[in-house]
Motif scaffolding. Structure first.
Motif, PDB file in Angstrom:
ATOM      1  N   ILE A  54       7.500 -43.933  16.759  1.00  0.00           N
ATOM      2  CA  ILE A  54       6.439 -42.965  17.014  1.00  0.00           C
ATOM      3  C   ILE A  54       7.051 -41.570  16.954  1.00  0.00           C
ATOM      4  CG2 ILE A  54       6.699 -43.167  19.526  1.00  0.00           C
ATOM      5  CD1 ILE A  54       3.617 -42.764  19.667  1.00  0.00           C
ATOM      6  N   LEU A  55       6.409 -40.675  16.215  1.00  0.00           N
ATOM      7  CA  LEU A  55       6.992 -39.378  15.894  1.00  0.00           C
ATOM      8  C   LEU A  55       6.336 -38.246  16.680  1.00  0.00           C
ATOM      9  CD1 LEU A  55       8.839 -37.619  14.040  1.00  0.00           C
ATOM     10  CD2 LEU A  55       6.979 -37.644  12.364  1.00  0.00           C
ATOM     11  N   PHE A  56       7.168 -37.349  17.186  1.00  0.00           N
ATOM     12  CA  PHE A  56       6.746 -36.065  17.772  1.00  0.00           C
ATOM     13  C   PHE A  56       7.406 -34.985  16.940  1.00  0.00           C
ATOM     14  CE2 PHE A  56       7.508 -32.302  20.240  1.00  0.00           C
ATOM     15  CZ  PHE A  56       6.431 -32.157  21.088  1.00  0.00           C
ATOM     16  N   ALA A  57       6.640 -33.986  16.493  1.00  0.00           N
ATOM     17  CA  ALA A  57       7.223 -32.924  15.674  1.00  0.00           C
ATOM     18  C   ALA A  57       6.722 -31.566  16.126  1.00  0.00           C
ATOM     19  CB  ALA A  57       6.885 -33.141  14.198  1.00  0.00           C
ATOM     20  N   GLY A  58       7.644 -30.625  16.236  1.00  0.00           N
ATOM     21  CA  GLY A  58       7.257 -29.261  16.572  1.00  0.00           C
ATOM     22  C   GLY A  58       8.230 -28.608  17.531  1.00  0.00           C
ATOM     23  N   SER A  59       8.160 -27.291  17.598  1.00  0.00           N
ATOM     24  CA  SER A  59       8.935 -26.530  18.573  1.00  0.00           C
ATOM     25  C   SER A  59       7.989 -26.141  19.705  1.00  0.00           C
ATOM     26  CB  SER A  59       9.546 -25.296  17.917  1.00  0.00           C
ATOM     27  OG  SER A  59       8.531 -24.527  17.296  1.00  0.00           O
TER      28      SER A  59
ATOM     29  N   GLY B  97      12.422 -31.256  15.701  1.00  0.00           N
ATOM     30  CA  GLY B  97      12.148 -29.878  16.092  1.00  0.00           C
ATOM     31  C   GLY B  97      13.250 -29.323  16.971  1.00  0.00           C
ATOM     32  N   ARG B  98      13.170 -28.023  17.201  1.00  0.00           N
ATOM     33  CA  ARG B  98      14.196 -27.317  17.969  1.00  0.00           C
ATOM     34  C   ARG B  98      13.742 -27.146  19.417  1.00  0.00           C
ATOM     35  NH1 ARG B  98      14.565 -23.565  14.848  1.00  0.00           N
ATOM     36  NH2 ARG B  98      16.485 -24.037  13.730  1.00  0.00           N
ATOM     37  N   GLY B  99      14.649 -27.425  20.354  1.00  0.00           N
ATOM     38  CA  GLY B  99      14.343 -27.257  21.764  1.00  0.00           C
ATOM     39  C   GLY B  99      15.515 -27.675  22.621  1.00  0.00           C
TER      40      GLY B  99
ATOM     41  N   TRP C 287       8.372 -27.058  23.021  1.00  0.00           N
ATOM     42  CA  TRP C 287       8.178 -28.390  23.612  1.00  0.00           C
ATOM     43  C   TRP C 287       7.370 -28.375  24.905  1.00  0.00           C
ATOM     44  CZ3 TRP C 287      13.862 -30.508  22.891  1.00  0.00           C
ATOM     45  CH2 TRP C 287      14.061 -30.779  21.532  1.00  0.00           C
ATOM     46  N   SER C 288       7.465 -27.310  25.675  1.00  0.00           N
ATOM     47  CA  SER C 288       6.706 -27.254  26.924  1.00  0.00           C
ATOM     48  C   SER C 288       5.212 -27.236  26.643  1.00  0.00           C
ATOM     49  CB  SER C 288       7.105 -26.023  27.740  1.00  0.00           C
ATOM     50  OG  SER C 288       8.444 -26.119  28.176  1.00  0.00           O
TER      51      SER C 288
ATOM     52  N   HIS D  32      16.866 -30.241  24.759  1.00  0.00           N
ATOM     53  CA  HIS D  32      16.638 -31.641  25.148  1.00  0.00           C
ATOM     54  C   HIS D  32      17.195 -31.945  26.535  1.00  0.00           C
ATOM     55  CE1 HIS D  32      20.834 -32.882  24.360  1.00  0.00           C
ATOM     56  NE2 HIS D  32      20.785 -32.045  23.346  1.00  0.00           N
ATOM     57  N   ARG D  33      18.108 -31.108  27.018  1.00  0.00           N
ATOM     58  CA  ARG D  33      18.644 -31.329  28.367  1.00  0.00           C
ATOM     59  C   ARG D  33      17.593 -31.062  29.443  1.00  0.00           C
ATOM     60  NH1 ARG D  33      22.705 -28.829  25.493  1.00  0.00           N
ATOM     61  NH2 ARG D  33      24.654 -30.040  25.255  1.00  0.00           N
ATOM     62  N   ALA D  34      16.575 -30.285  29.102  1.00  0.00           N
ATOM     63  CA  ALA D  34      15.505 -29.989  30.056  1.00  0.00           C
ATOM     64  C   ALA D  34      14.428 -31.075  30.076  1.00  0.00           C
ATOM     65  CB  ALA D  34      14.866 -28.647  29.725  1.00  0.00           C
ATOM     66  N   MET D  35      14.557 -32.042  29.180  1.00  0.00           N
ATOM     67  CA  MET D  35      13.583 -33.117  29.087  1.00  0.00           C
ATOM     68  C   MET D  35      14.019 -34.326  29.926  1.00  0.00           C
ATOM     69  SD  MET D  35      11.043 -32.164  27.152  1.00  0.00           S
ATOM     70  CE  MET D  35      11.160 -30.489  27.812  1.00  0.00           C
ATOM     71  N   PRO D  36      13.085 -35.217  30.286  1.00  0.00           N
ATOM     72  CA  PRO D  36      13.453 -36.415  31.053  1.00  0.00           C
ATOM     73  C   PRO D  36      14.423 -37.303  30.268  1.00  0.00           C
ATOM     74  CG  PRO D  36      11.077 -36.077  31.056  1.00  0.00           C
ATOM     75  CD  PRO D  36      11.636 -35.119  30.054  1.00  0.00           C
ATOM     76  N   LYS D  37      15.272 -37.999  30.987  1.00  0.00           N
ATOM     77  CA  LYS D  37      16.169 -38.958  30.351  1.00  0.00           C
ATOM     78  C   LYS D  37      15.366 -40.152  29.860  1.00  0.00           C
ATOM     79  CE  LYS D  37      19.894 -36.620  31.401  1.00  0.00           C
ATOM     80  NZ  LYS D  37      20.706 -35.941  30.360  1.00  0.00           N
ATOM     81  N   SER D  38      15.748 -40.672  28.714  1.00  0.00           N
ATOM     82  CA  SER D  38      15.009 -41.815  28.175  1.00  0.00           C
ATOM     83  C   SER D  38      15.844 -42.565  27.156  1.00  0.00           C
ATOM     84  CB  SER D  38      13.706 -41.346  27.521  1.00  0.00           C
ATOM     85  OG  SER D  38      13.042 -42.419  26.896  1.00  0.00           O
TER      86      SER D  38
END
Length: 357
Positions: free
Chosen positions: A195-200, A228-230, A202-203, A232-238
């Motif tokens: 499943i794809l997510f695309a874009g800058s 996309g650019r962002g 992120w918030s 990733h350290r600010a995102m939940p671990k997964s």
């Protein structure tokens, strides 16, 4: 006629910039002449007349364009930027006042408090008030009913002067082996669900909610691909998420994916979702995305009422992980996507401008 286009910024990969180039080319082909008023557009990237605009902010740009008296230089002023006045405004960036209200629901109160002192936000809000006021835009072209309704709600702008013309995307051809080749390069097996997510941004686009939904769905064979650019350290671990970084060539990645997700907090009309639709992918998105009004939930994807409804997102991911369901929907998705071309968008926009002229 001579059409004056207005766009302040410039990005080589920007959607508005690509749209302006295609619009200018199409208008020129049918006999119109084009002039662009812009602060940052490189001369070598624009084959038509270009008028430089000296400014440092949205407000000073609008002031500078007004001082240049564009109506003395052309027959019709078509702006993609918030101005004091113009003949037609394309509201592709949405309604700033509506966006500021929505984002309060998803951020700490102190951020909204500090934003009140931002000169940039004050300038944009002032410009919107003028643009949708009695002396502002004679007409508005909105890229979704969502934006049309927000303009009417926030500014009491006459709905009869707003025409909705949905976005369009250019056709893209993908080699027959693109899916197999791209999936192999990503280490995906034939029966893996990608499943794809695309874009800058992120918030705003709700990547956090998509990752949390993947964690809740817990599908062993599923992977969320983030292009996309962002930060990733600010995102939940997964363990179910892979960050690919910026991707220049999206069609092969769309061919490799099985579904698309964008639980955005606010999007006037997501081109990324439209590209996924054209590629035959079911789209899981939020009702705050203008794109959602062209699909039927359950048939071409899922429309989640609130972008942070993680259980609903997880349920949608599980539902569309079924390969038989995706196979049944694919032809319907491709057929629907074929209606939303950049050529059709430009045709409708030119017809609207000619009618106004």
């Amino acid at each position: 006629m001579k059409i004056g286009l207005v766009r302040r910024g410039y990005s080589r990969t920007g959607g508005a910039e690509a749209y302006l180039r295609r619009f200018a080319e199409a208008a020129s082909e049918v006999g119109h002449s084009i002039v662009l008023f812009s602060e940052r557009w490189p001369v070598e990237e624009w084959p038509f007349e270009l008028v430089p605009v000296d400014s440092k902010s949205p407000g000073t740009f609008a002031d500078a364009v007004l001082a240049l008296r564009p109506r003395d230089r052309c027959d019709f002023v078509f702006s993609l930027e918030r101005l004091h006045t113009c003949d037609a405004y394309r509201a592709g960036d949405g309604v700033h006042a509506a966006w500021l209200e929505l984002r309060k629901k998803f951020e700490p109160p102190w951020k909204a408090w500090f934003r009140r002192f931002s000169g940039k936000h004050r300038e944009i809000l002032m410009l919107e008030k003028e643009l949708f006021g009695p002396r502002g835009a004679r007409a508005v072209i909105a890229n979704s009913a969502l934006i049309r309704d927000e303009i009417v709600q926030h500014f009491q702008y006459p709905q009869t002067q707003i025409q909705v013309i949905h976005n369009g995307v250019p056709p893209f051809n993908v080699p027959p082996d693109a899916r197999a080749h791209t999936r192999a390069s990503l280490g995906l097996k034939d029966d893996d669900f990608a499943i794809l997510f695309a874009g800058s941004g992120w918030s705003r686009k709700g990547l956090r909610f998509a990752i949390e939904a993947m964690n809740e769905a817990k599908l062993d064979h599923a992977t969320l691909l983030v292009a996309g650019r962002g930060n990733h350290r600010a995102m939940p671990k997964s363990q179910y998420t892979r960050f690919l970084g910026p991707v220049k060539d999206m069609p092969p990645l769309l061919a490799a994916a099985d579904a698309f997700i964008l639980p955005t907090i606010y999007d006037p009309f997501s081109n990324a979702c439209l590209e996924a639709l054209v590629a035959g992918l079911p789209v899981i998105t939020s009702a705050q995305n203008g794109f959602s009004e062209i699909i039927e939930s359950g048939l071409e994807g899922e429309i989640i009422q609130e972008p942070n409804d993680v259980p609903a997102l997880a349920a949608a991911i599980k539902s569309w992980s079924d390969p038989d369901r995706r196979a049944i929907a694919k032809l319907r998705l491709e057929t629907l996507g074929a209606h939303y071309t950049i050529a059709e968008n430009v045709r409708q926009t030119l017809a609207a401008i000619q009618a106004l002229r």
